[in-house]
Design a protein around this motif. Structure first.
Motif, PDB file in Angstrom:
ATOM      1  N   UNK A 117      42.808  52.756  34.234  1.00 38.11           N
ATOM      2  CA  UNK A 117      42.630  53.323  32.906  1.00 38.11           C
ATOM      3  C   UNK A 117      42.332  52.162  31.938  1.00 38.11           C
ATOM      4  N   UNK A 118      42.873  51.233  32.202  1.00 38.48           N
ATOM      5  CA  UNK A 118      42.795  50.187  31.066  1.00 38.48           C
ATOM      6  C   UNK A 118      42.102  49.025  31.549  1.00 38.48           C
ATOM      7  N   UNK A 119      41.851  48.060  30.470  1.00 38.99           N
ATOM      8  CA  UNK A 119      40.883  46.978  30.810  1.00 38.99           C
ATOM      9  C   UNK A 119      41.575  45.795  30.138  1.00 38.99           C
ATOM     10  N   UNK A 120      41.409  44.527  30.736  1.00 36.69           N
ATOM     11  CA  UNK A 120      42.052  43.227  30.281  1.00 36.69           C
ATOM     12  C   UNK A 120      40.936  42.268  29.727  1.00 36.69           C
ATOM     13  N   UNK A 121      40.845  41.833  28.417  1.00 39.17           N
ATOM     14  CA  UNK A 121      40.134  40.978  28.238  1.00 39.17           C
ATOM     15  C   UNK A 121      40.121  39.470  28.784  1.00 39.17           C
ATOM     16  N   UNK A 122      39.050  39.164  29.740  1.00 41.49           N
ATOM     17  CA  UNK A 122      39.202  37.815  30.405  1.00 41.49           C
ATOM     18  C   UNK A 122      38.280  37.147  29.801  1.00 41.49           C
ATOM     19  N   UNK A 123      37.599  37.269  28.749  1.00 40.04           N
ATOM     20  CA  UNK A 123      36.527  36.315  28.504  1.00 40.04           C
ATOM     21  C   UNK A 123      37.076  34.680  28.364  1.00 40.04           C
ATOM     22  N   UNK A 124      38.056  34.501  27.898  1.00 40.86           N
ATOM     23  CA  UNK A 124      38.586  33.136  27.877  1.00 40.86           C
ATOM     24  C   UNK A 124      38.868  32.605  29.361  1.00 40.86           C
ATOM     25  N   UNK A 125      39.574  33.402  30.190  1.00 40.92           N
ATOM     26  CA  UNK A 125      39.845  32.948  31.347  1.00 40.92           C
ATOM     27  C   UNK A 125      38.744  32.780  32.246  1.00 40.92           C
ATOM     28  N   UNK A 126      37.605  33.651  32.135  1.00 38.35           N
ATOM     29  CA  UNK A 126      36.213  33.371  32.799  1.00 38.35           C
ATOM     30  C   UNK A 126      35.338  32.471  32.128  1.00 38.35           C
TER      31      UNK A 126
END
Length: 554
Positions: free
Chosen positions: A226-235
């Motif tokens: 039910x949650x998300x992680x901001x992976x913009x930097x990691x990706x």
């Protein structure tokens, strides 16, 4: 399961693509309100999107409209600014169920994206705003709950401020069976602080995008709880600054991982190549999708990422404003894109301004056509130019072999009426096998273009249900083979155009074919499932088979 296109395409009936505008008669009474002011705030000219979804799983598409808000508060101070959900009554009419559903929203809206993020079989709605974004979780009883804060998807933060979001796309970028979320962000902006932009010292206009600083886009990974992680930097997305508008997904190199195209406004487009979920590499320049003909940046608006020439490789088509054309990039080898706008017969789009758009087969002849919602950006342009603020929409028939013809003049009297059109979502609203269009109008009433094309050509629409894969099958690639072995290709996506979300069912026109020899589905996990000898003229639900094996789609 593969589709009938062979002898069917050769014998397809050709007749005018026609639409009848029936919004008022159907009960779709909605007006977009952008709250225009003397300050010429940039968002005032850009709203708003529309989403199609079957929120109650009754087999018919419902309609969700996104709306603006009051300025300078950027809040929905009265019901005139509410987002609106209309239930399809299955008799050609719709009922406003916004209050019961709990989806009126808050803040200043831009667009919407539909996806089943929790794999419970009920579509959810993600709303992107200038202010905080929403994630409306479907409660299975006709109501929704905004879980954006709890899920961690209220919007990307830069320099301590929530970024202005315009469009979004659901995709399973890592093929783990859970839908992730890509959000395009536009520019740095503050209310009532836009610079003074001509066209004269006495007359103020909406400013050119060059007056605003760009932003990076945002990617959220679904954690499955039910949650998300901001992976913009990691990706690798945070290093690429643009002015993101339309977002579209497609596996352009056929490696089984969804790539992302972003149409940027007066900035080179982005093509984020998915390196098997390890990273996204921005390759638009070297792959030929960054600039239009002449190596110029254009005012990228809406985008779609589908195969227009039936060669099995998704192509890219996006809109822009007058003097720029609507570029069509042909995928030639699964790696390089060539701008074929002039060669394909689309040079006339240089005289048009377009917002949302889509690639769909409107006459069911087996070739995907083009539709664009048109309207100029500047509301006072007519005082200083021969160009008009209001424009009619346009439709281009696919003649095959990479050629298109502007058939707008044949599309019926309703289709000729100009307006400042903005969003358009596509879907078969009455399940008659013809793709309809719901178009929003800036500070005007919505238009429902009911497809009345009369050809007798056949069709099929596929609703995919994932088991190991995401429940909506988003990212699944489909090949349909006709009786004479002619093939068509498409994919499951709701991300189409500018700030809009279209029918998740995949539509194929079949021409004269009365049976589909084969439909082959390659699910995101590379599982391939085949169904043969399929009757035409139906909405067919295909549930993923757990015992299907891996294969290669040619």
């Amino acid at each position: 399961m593969l589709l009938a296109a062979g002898a069917a395409l050769a014998a397809a009936v050709v007749s005018p693509i026609r639409f009848e505008e029936i919004a008022e008669r159907a009960g779709l009474q909605f007006t977009t309100h952008s709250s225009p002011t003397e300050h010429k705030n940039q968002p005032e000219t850009m709203v708003a999107g529309v989403a199609l979804l079957d929120y109650d799983n009754d087999g018919y598409l419902d309609v969700y409209f996104v709306n603006g808000a009051a300025i300078p508060s950027l809040q929905k101070e009265s019901p005139m600014y509410w987002n609106r959900l209309f239930h399809n009554n299955r008799d050609g009419t719709f009922t406003d169920v916004t209050e019961k559903a709990g989806v009126k929203g808050e803040g200043y809206g831009m667009g919407a994206a539909v996806g089943d993020f929790d794999n419970d079989g009920w579509p959810d709605i993600y709303v992107v705003n200038v202010t905080a974004n929403h994630l409306f979780r479907n409660n299975h009883d006709g109501t929704f709950t905004d879980v954006a804060a709890k899920a961690g998807v209220t919007g990307g933060i830069l320099d301590g401020k929530k970024m202005w979001s315009v469009s979004a796309a659901w995709l399973d970028y890592d093929n783990d069976g859970l839908l992730d979320l890509f959000v395009s962000n536009y520019c740095k902006w503050d209310v009532n602080k836009d610079p003074w932009c001509g066209p004269s010292p006495q007359l103020r206009a909406y400013c050119h995008p060059k007056n605003y600083k760009p932003l990076p886009d945002t990617l959220y990974r679904n954690n499955g709880d039910g949650t998300f992680t901001d992976v913009s930097a990691a990706m690798g997305l945070d290093k690429h600054l643009g002015k993101g508008m339309g977002v579209a997904i497609g596996d352009y190199d056929g490696d089984g991982f969804m790539d992302v195209f972003v149409a940027n406004d007066n900035h080179p487009n982005f093509l984020f190549h998915n390196l098997k979920a390890k990273k996204f590499e921005e390759v638009a320049f070297q792959n030929g999708a960054a600039y239009a003909e002449g190596s110029n940046v254009v005012s990228g608006m809406g985008a779609d990422f589908k195969d227009v020439d039936n060669d099995g490789r998704p192509d890219i088509w996006h809109t822009a404003i007058e003097n720029e054309t609507f570029p069509l990039y042909r995928n030639v080898d699964g790696e390089q894109f060539f701008d074929v706008t002039s060669k394909s017969g689309l040079w006339g789009t240089r005289d048009m301004s377009g917002w949302s758009n889509g690639i769909f087969d409107f006459d069911n002849d087996g070739w995907k056509d083009l539709f664009v919602a048109r309207g100029n950006v500047l509301d006072n342009i007519a005082r200083f130019s021969i160009r008009k603020y209001e424009e009619p929409n346009s439709v281009f028939r696919n003649l095959g072999k990479g050629k298109f013809q502007d058939v707008t003049a044949e599309a019926g009297p309703d289709f000729q009426k100009p307006a400042p059109h903005r969003g358009v979502a596509f879907g078969d609203m009455d399940n008659d096998g013809r793709i309809d269009a719901i178009v929003t109008v800036l500070n005007g009433p919505v238009k429902y273009f009911h497809n009345t094309t009369q050809t007798g050509n056949h069709w099929i629409e596929l609703k995919l249900v994932g088991v190991k894969n995401n429940r909506m099958g988003i990212g699944a690639q489909i090949r349909v083979t006709g009786e004479d072995e002619t093939k068509q290709y498409s994919q499951v996506t709701t991300a189409v155009g500018y700030a809009c979300s279209s029918d998740p069912r995949v539509h194929f026109g079949l021409g004269a074919s009365k049976v589909i020899r084969e439909i082959e589905i390659r699910w995101p996990t590379r599982i391939v499932q085949t169904v043969r000898d399929v009757p035409v003229d139906q909405v067919l639900t295909v549930v993923e088979k757990a015992d299907a094996g891996p294969s290669k789609m040619n």
